[in-house]
Design a protein around this motif. Structure first.
Motif, PDB file in Angstrom:
ATOM      1  N   ASP A  23      64.438  81.945   1.418  1.00 32.10           N
ATOM      2  CA  ASP A  23      65.483  82.352   0.457  1.00 32.10           C
ATOM      3  C   ASP A  23      66.538  81.176   0.766  1.00 32.10           C
ATOM      4  O   ASP A  23      67.406  81.167   1.710  1.00 32.10           O
ATOM      5  CB  ASP A  23      66.125  83.819   0.678  1.00 32.10           C
ATOM      6  CG  ASP A  23      67.350  83.952  -0.158  1.00 32.10           C
ATOM      7  OD1 ASP A  23      67.304  83.454  -1.258  1.00 32.10           O
ATOM      8  OD2 ASP A  23      68.108  84.846   0.399  1.00 32.10           O
ATOM      9  N   VAL A  24      66.760  80.550  -0.422  1.00 31.58           N
ATOM     10  CA  VAL A  24      67.562  79.472  -0.178  1.00 31.58           C
ATOM     11  C   VAL A  24      68.863  79.510  -0.968  1.00 31.58           C
ATOM     12  O   VAL A  24      68.818  80.045  -1.897  1.00 31.58           O
ATOM     13  CB  VAL A  24      66.750  78.016  -0.823  1.00 31.58           C
ATOM     14  CG1 VAL A  24      67.628  76.821  -0.596  1.00 31.58           C
ATOM     15  CG2 VAL A  24      65.308  77.812  -0.354  1.00 31.58           C
ATOM     16  N   GLY A  25      69.746  79.096  -0.327  1.00 31.68           N
ATOM     17  CA  GLY A  25      71.376  79.447  -0.977  1.00 31.68           C
ATOM     18  C   GLY A  25      71.575  81.071  -0.743  1.00 31.68           C
ATOM     19  O   GLY A  25      71.873  81.710  -1.576  1.00 31.68           O
ATOM     20  N   ALA A  26      71.027  81.465   0.612  1.00 28.32           N
ATOM     21  CA  ALA A  26      70.852  82.958   0.886  1.00 28.32           C
ATOM     22  C   ALA A  26      72.217  83.588   0.929  1.00 28.32           C
ATOM     23  O   ALA A  26      72.346  84.776   0.438  1.00 28.32           O
ATOM     24  CB  ALA A  26      70.403  83.119   2.145  1.00 28.32           C
ATOM     25  N   GLY A  27      73.503  82.838   0.961  1.00 29.89           N
ATOM     26  CA  GLY A  27      74.683  83.384   0.952  1.00 29.89           C
ATOM     27  C   GLY A  27      74.786  84.520   2.008  1.00 29.89           C
ATOM     28  O   GLY A  27      74.460  84.256   3.165  1.00 29.89           O
ATOM     29  N   THR A  28      75.243  85.793   1.753  1.00 31.40           N
ATOM     30  CA  THR A  28      75.321  86.709   2.724  1.00 31.40           C
ATOM     31  C   THR A  28      74.054  87.518   3.089  1.00 31.40           C
ATOM     32  O   THR A  28      74.129  88.328   3.866  1.00 31.40           O
ATOM     33  CB  THR A  28      76.526  87.743   2.650  1.00 31.40           C
ATOM     34  OG1 THR A  28      76.186  88.137   1.068  1.00 31.40           O
ATOM     35  CG2 THR A  28      78.016  87.193   2.669  1.00 31.40           C
ATOM     36  N   GLY A  29      73.255  87.323   2.361  1.00 32.14           N
ATOM     37  CA  GLY A  29      71.936  87.488   2.548  1.00 32.14           C
ATOM     38  C   GLY A  29      71.050  88.755   2.038  1.00 32.14           C
ATOM     39  O   GLY A  29      70.336  89.328   2.457  1.00 32.14           O
ATOM     40  N   ASP A  30      71.741  89.097   0.825  1.00 34.47           N
ATOM     41  CA  ASP A  30      71.320  90.380   0.196  1.00 34.47           C
ATOM     42  C   ASP A  30      69.675  90.152   0.087  1.00 34.47           C
ATOM     43  O   ASP A  30      68.763  91.214   0.188  1.00 34.47           O
ATOM     44  CB  ASP A  30      71.820  90.661  -1.284  1.00 34.47           C
ATOM     45  CG  ASP A  30      73.357  90.993  -0.994  1.00 34.47           C
ATOM     46  OD1 ASP A  30      73.616  91.192   0.080  1.00 34.47           O
ATOM     47  OD2 ASP A  30      73.896  91.317  -1.909  1.00 34.47           O
ATOM     48  N   VAL A  31      69.374  88.888  -0.825  1.00 41.40           N
ATOM     49  CA  VAL A  31      67.614  88.900  -0.852  1.00 41.40           C
ATOM     50  C   VAL A  31      66.972  88.720   0.353  1.00 41.40           C
ATOM     51  O   VAL A  31      65.974  89.248   0.490  1.00 41.40           O
ATOM     52  CB  VAL A  31      67.633  87.601  -1.900  1.00 41.40           C
ATOM     53  CG1 VAL A  31      66.161  87.221  -2.016  1.00 41.40           C
ATOM     54  CG2 VAL A  31      68.617  87.949  -3.213  1.00 41.40           C
TER      55      VAL A  31
END
Ligand SMILES: C[S@@+](CC[C@H](N)C(=O)[O-])C[C@H]1O[C@@H](n2cnc3c(N)ncnc32)[C@H](O)[C@@H]1O
Length: 205
Positions: A23-31
């Protein structure tokens, strides 16, 4: 807000136990966390973001999922310890300098026959009481509209593409999200959030 488009994409793909994903550009990881639950202990999910604070947030959120590994990397320099079955990004390409460079870098980490799945918005197609929404801060605010031809230019086979937009009116998560996004309080107005275009593309075998 955009869980439904994610669920639709993962279902259509048939992601399951044992898949290797990024997951690229995962941010806080929801995906990444959703993927971690789906692939289980025998799978692996690399959650990659250019911002080290995002890596720490994912690592904390995913502490109980040994299969989620948080890394700090720019998508342009993406390099993983193994080829993956799925490279995914959501709300990333609208921010990067050159979206095609980013997609090619993702595709290069996918095994032959594996998947690149992208979900990006057409921000100007969102509406508040019929009026167009704008997101001038993003580099490519309408990148979603370009995805189907873009993945082909990047050497991928386009399998499916569609758009989905959450909508609502009055108090509730759609209004809260819109306020966060645009700082416009829509009160009781009809809100259609920017549609998210999903493309399912394959790296040729
Ligand atoms: C709007 S957030 C999206 C978070 C997540 N994908 C989601 O949909 O909830 C965009 C993320 O992309 C990351 N980002 C921006 N440019 C990047 C780049 N060149 N390489 C990797 N990550 C990047 C930002 O740090 C941020 O965490």
């Amino acid at each position: 807000m955009y869980r439904r488009p994610l669920a639709t994409a993962l279902e259509r793909l048939g992601v399951g136990e044992g898949w290797r994903c990024v997951d690229v550009g995962a941010g806080t990881g929801d995906v990444a966390i959703e993927l971690g639950l789906t692939v289980g202990r025998t799978g692996r999910v690399y959650a990659v973001d250019v911002d080290p604070a995002a890596r720490d947030a994912v690592a904390e959120a995913a502490a109980v999922y040994a299969q989620v590994i948080a890394l700090t990397q720019a998508v342009e320099d993406l390099i993983l310890p193994e080829a993956v079955d799925l490279a995914f990004c959501r709300f990333l390409l609208l921010h990067v300098l050159d979206p095609e460079v980013a997609v090619k870098a993702m595709a290069a980490q996918v095994r032959a026959g594996g998947w690149v799945v992208i979900q990006e918005p057409i921000t100007s197609a969102g509406r508040i009481d019929g009026e167009a929404l704008s997101m001038p801060g993003a580099r490519h605010p309408d990148i979603g509209a370009m995805l189907p031809s873009m993945v082909r230019r990047c050497g991928l086979e386009l399998e499916d593409a569609w758009a989905e937009a959450p909508a609502g009116s009055g108090p509730g998560p759609v209004r809260d999200y819109l306020f966060e996004l645009s700082e416009v309080d829509p009160n009781e107005a009809s809100i259609v959030l920017p549609p998210l275009v999903t493309v399912l593309a394959r790296r040729p075998s």
